[in-house]
Design a protein around this motif. Structure first.
Motif, PDB file in Angstrom:
ATOM      1  N   ASN A 272       0.828  -1.216   0.000  1.00 10.05           N
ATOM      2  CA  ASN A 272       0.000   0.000   0.000  1.00 10.05           C
ATOM      3  C   ASN A 272       0.855   1.256   0.000  1.00 10.05           C
ATOM      4  O   ASN A 272       0.591   2.206  -0.741  1.00 10.05           O
ATOM      5  CB  ASN A 272      -0.924   0.007   1.223  1.00 10.05           C
ATOM      6  CG  ASN A 272      -2.365  -0.255   0.838  1.00 10.05           C
ATOM      7  OD1 ASN A 272      -2.794   0.055  -0.274  1.00 10.05           O
ATOM      8  ND2 ASN A 272      -3.113  -0.849   1.750  1.00 10.05           N
ATOM      9  N   VAL A 275       2.600   1.585  -3.429  1.00 10.92           N
ATOM     10  CA  VAL A 275       1.646   1.966  -4.482  1.00 10.92           C
ATOM     11  C   VAL A 275       1.384   3.469  -4.432  1.00 10.92           C
ATOM     12  O   VAL A 275       1.228   4.125  -5.468  1.00 10.92           O
ATOM     13  CB  VAL A 275       0.338   1.164  -4.333  1.00 10.92           C
ATOM     14  CG1 VAL A 275      -0.776   1.773  -5.179  1.00 10.92           C
ATOM     15  CG2 VAL A 275       0.552  -0.298  -4.733  1.00 10.92           C
ATOM     16  N   TRP A 298       0.501  -3.379 -12.854  1.00 10.58           N
ATOM     17  CA  TRP A 298      -0.481  -2.576 -12.117  1.00 10.58           C
ATOM     18  C   TRP A 298      -1.788  -3.342 -11.963  1.00 10.58           C
ATOM     19  O   TRP A 298      -2.404  -3.341 -10.899  1.00 10.58           O
ATOM     20  CB  TRP A 298      -0.747  -1.250 -12.829  1.00 10.58           C
ATOM     21  CG  TRP A 298       0.231  -0.160 -12.520  1.00 10.58           C
ATOM     22  CD1 TRP A 298       1.052   0.498 -13.383  1.00 10.58           C
ATOM     23  CD2 TRP A 298       0.479   0.428 -11.223  1.00 10.58           C
ATOM     24  NE1 TRP A 298       1.806   1.441 -12.721  1.00 10.58           N
ATOM     25  CE2 TRP A 298       1.468   1.427 -11.396  1.00 10.58           C
ATOM     26  CE3 TRP A 298      -0.038   0.212  -9.949  1.00 10.58           C
ATOM     27  CZ2 TRP A 298       1.948   2.195 -10.340  1.00 10.58           C
ATOM     28  CZ3 TRP A 298       0.443   0.971  -8.883  1.00 10.58           C
ATOM     29  CH2 TRP A 298       1.419   1.949  -9.098  1.00 10.58           C
ATOM     30  N   ARG A 299      -2.198  -4.019 -13.034  1.00 10.85           N
ATOM     31  CA  ARG A 299      -3.451  -4.782 -13.001  1.00 10.85           C
ATOM     32  C   ARG A 299      -3.361  -5.910 -11.970  1.00 10.85           C
ATOM     33  O   ARG A 299      -4.304  -6.147 -11.210  1.00 10.85           O
ATOM     34  CB  ARG A 299      -3.729  -5.351 -14.396  1.00 10.85           C
ATOM     35  CG  ARG A 299      -5.070  -6.068 -14.541  1.00 10.85           C
ATOM     36  CD  ARG A 299      -6.214  -5.068 -14.614  1.00 10.85           C
ATOM     37  NE  ARG A 299      -7.468  -5.705 -14.971  1.00 10.85           N
ATOM     38  CZ  ARG A 299      -7.886  -5.930 -16.209  1.00 10.85           C
ATOM     39  NH1 ARG A 299      -7.112  -5.586 -17.236  1.00 10.85           N
ATOM     40  NH2 ARG A 299      -9.062  -6.475 -16.433  1.00 10.85           N
ATOM     41  N   GLU A 302      -3.693  -4.492  -8.499  1.00 12.25           N
ATOM     42  CA  GLU A 302      -5.098  -4.131  -8.241  1.00 12.25           C
ATOM     43  C   GLU A 302      -5.921  -5.366  -7.886  1.00 12.25           C
ATOM     44  O   GLU A 302      -6.768  -5.333  -6.973  1.00 12.25           O
ATOM     45  CB  GLU A 302      -5.692  -3.437  -9.469  1.00 12.25           C
ATOM     46  CG  GLU A 302      -5.149  -2.034  -9.710  1.00 12.25           C
ATOM     47  CD  GLU A 302      -5.561  -1.471 -11.058  1.00 12.25           C
ATOM     48  OE1 GLU A 302      -6.267  -2.188 -11.803  1.00 12.25           O
ATOM     49  OE2 GLU A 302      -5.177  -0.336 -11.365  1.00 12.25           O
ATOM     50  N   MET A 305      -4.924  -6.464  -4.265  1.00 13.28           N
ATOM     51  CA  MET A 305      -5.441  -5.580  -3.215  1.00 13.28           C
ATOM     52  C   MET A 305      -6.964  -5.677  -3.089  1.00 13.28           C
ATOM     53  O   MET A 305      -7.502  -5.604  -1.986  1.00 13.28           O
ATOM     54  CB  MET A 305      -5.013  -4.136  -3.483  1.00 13.28           C
ATOM     55  CG  MET A 305      -3.500  -3.925  -3.464  1.00 13.28           C
ATOM     56  SD  MET A 305      -2.681  -4.582  -1.982  1.00 13.28           S
ATOM     57  CE  MET A 305      -3.238  -3.408  -0.740  1.00 13.28           C
ATOM     58  N   ALA A 306      -7.652  -5.878  -4.211  1.00 18.34           N
ATOM     59  CA  ALA A 306      -9.112  -6.068  -4.156  1.00 18.34           C
ATOM     60  C   ALA A 306      -9.449  -7.365  -3.425  1.00 18.34           C
ATOM     61  O   ALA A 306     -10.424  -7.440  -2.662  1.00 18.34           O
ATOM     62  CB  ALA A 306      -9.696  -6.092  -5.562  1.00 18.34           C
ATOM     63  N   SER A 309      -9.617  -7.038   0.426  1.00 19.09           N
ATOM     64  CA  SER A 309     -10.592  -6.133   1.037  1.00 19.09           C
ATOM     65  C   SER A 309     -11.041  -6.684   2.386  1.00 19.09           C
ATOM     66  O   SER A 309     -11.230  -7.895   2.547  1.00 19.09           O
ATOM     67  CB  SER A 309     -11.810  -5.960   0.124  1.00 19.09           C
ATOM     68  OG  SER A 309     -11.449  -5.347  -1.087  1.00 19.09           O
ATOM     69  N   HIS A 324      -9.085 -11.752 -15.126  1.00 20.99           N
ATOM     70  CA  HIS A 324      -8.155 -10.627 -15.055  1.00 20.99           C
ATOM     71  C   HIS A 324      -6.698 -11.090 -15.213  1.00 20.99           C
ATOM     72  O   HIS A 324      -5.896 -10.419 -15.874  1.00 20.99           O
ATOM     73  CB  HIS A 324      -8.323  -9.881 -13.733  1.00 20.99           C
ATOM     74  CG  HIS A 324      -9.635  -9.168 -13.600  1.00 20.99           C
ATOM     75  ND1 HIS A 324     -10.180  -8.417 -14.618  1.00 20.99           N
ATOM     76  CD2 HIS A 324     -10.524  -9.095 -12.567  1.00 20.99           C
ATOM     77  CE1 HIS A 324     -11.333  -7.904 -14.223  1.00 20.99           C
ATOM     78  NE2 HIS A 324     -11.566  -8.314 -12.980  1.00 20.99           N
TER      79      HIS A 324
END
Length: 365
Positions: A272, A275, A298-299, A302, A305-306, A309, A324
């Motif tokens: 985090n 980033v 980057w993808r 993402e 990190m998603a 959650s 993805h």
């Protein structure tokens, strides 16, 4: 006298546990596994055959709560032999859970059960051998491997593991939650194809429409879903959280937990902060030396990190993660393809220059 009685009770209990194990493996009354099903898909080996295939257990591949895993050969085929410890109650329970699961699941990204041993107190499972060990060995900066994984390797491994999990969640009816997704439970074959392993903690939903299993939290610190630990409600999103941690490890090559000045920092906290600086090269493992597609990286960050959650409802499903990751891999392959095209164009241009500058007059003979 009391000592003799105590020893007799211990021996009786151990024999009872092993009798239960044999019942489950052989499909006797009280088990959901049919003997005919076992015989048609996996072969039974005697303990003498196990001793022979492992060369008297001379090479250890790993140890766990269940017992020890040994290297072996069936004719010229390499195998891994997991032998159940005589004393481990936890190992016995995980062993039984793994037997039940491996009898009903078959997927290219899950380790395959080849056979079993069920002789007296000698109970073992025989798996396909994975020549490149586990993912943690490749990501650890303490490993002795000559070559680190490149970005394409990492994306392919992540995609393989994601596809194995997606099968457990959506391809099995009712769904199965692995419950201990981590880098040491992702094994790699000679071509670096990844397969999920160690299903001892796995839980199966009671029915296809169920949304969770109520169970005491279990798993590995750092990989364990925080929502699950507080609610004891296990869902497929718990595996998603663990996979998010695995993906961050794949991207960064860093440990899950780092302790500095008596304070423990989780990998997600460190990522985090990196980033926030907006420089993806500081996030991706430095051993890759910047040789990767930036958008792809980057993808991937993402997605990871998603998956981490705090609220499980905000995490993606494994089927979405698979989609993805395929996009990430496609972007990296396109970059490599374009780079090769540029190299080929440069080679053609250089060859043309060399032709023009070379004296084409025949030499005197």
């Amino acid at each position: 006298m009391l000592l003799v009685i105590a020893e007799a009770v211990i021996i009786f209990r151990q024999r009872k546990r092993y009798a239960a194990a044999r019942n489950i493996i052989l499909g006797k009354r009280g088990s959901s596994i049919k003997e005919s099903e076992l015989e048609t898909k996996q072969r039974e080996y005697s303990f003498n055959e196990i001793v022979k295939m492992t060369n008297n257990f001379d090479r250890i591949l790993g140890r766990g709560g269940f017992g020890t895993v040994y290297h072996g050969f069936i004719e010229d085929i390499e195998v891994a032999v997991k032998m159940l410890s005589l004393s481990s109650v936890q190992g016995y329970q995980q062993f039984i859970a793994e037997v039940k699961l491996l009898m009903r699941v078959h997927h290219r990204n899950l380790t395959s059960l080849i056979g079993y041993c069920n002789e007296e107190t000698n109970i073992g499972l025989i798996y396909e051998y994975m020549a490149n060990g586990n993912l943690d060995e490749h990501l650890s900066r303490k490993n002795n491997r000559e070559k680190s994984l490149n970005w394409e390797d990492r994306l392919r491994i992540a995609l393989d593991a994601a596809q194995g999990l997606e099968y457990l969640h959506n391809g099995c009816k009712p769904p199965i939650v692995h419950r201990d997704v981590k880098c040491t439970n992702i094994l790699l074959d000679e071509n670096l194809h990844a397969k999920l392993a160690d299903f001892g903690l796995s839980k199966c939903f009671a029915a296809d429409g169920d949304t969770h299993v109520s169970t005491i939290a279990a798993g590995t610190p750092g990989y364990l879903d925080l929502e699950y630990t507080t609610s004891n409600r296990l869902t497929e999103k718990s595996d998603v959280y663990s996979f998010g941690v695995v993906l961050l490890r794949i991207i960064t090559g860093q440990s899950v937990i780092i302790v500095r000045e008596d304070t423990a920092y989780h990998i997600s906290q460190r990522v985090n902060s990196m980033v926030a600086e907006g420089d993806i090269t500081k996030v991706v493992d430095s051993r890759i030396q910047g040789d990767f597609d930036r958008n792809s990286a980057w993808r991937a960050v993402e997605i990871a990190m998603a998956s981490l959650s705090v609220t499980s409802a905000e995490r993606p499903y494994m089927r979405d993660i698979v989609t993805h990751l395929k996009d990430c891999l496609a972007a990296e392959l396109a970059r490599k393809h374009n780079f090769c095209d540029l190299q080929n164009e440069d080679s053609v241009e250089q060859f043309s220059v060399n032709l023009i500058s070379t004296d084409m007059t025949p030499s005197a003979r």
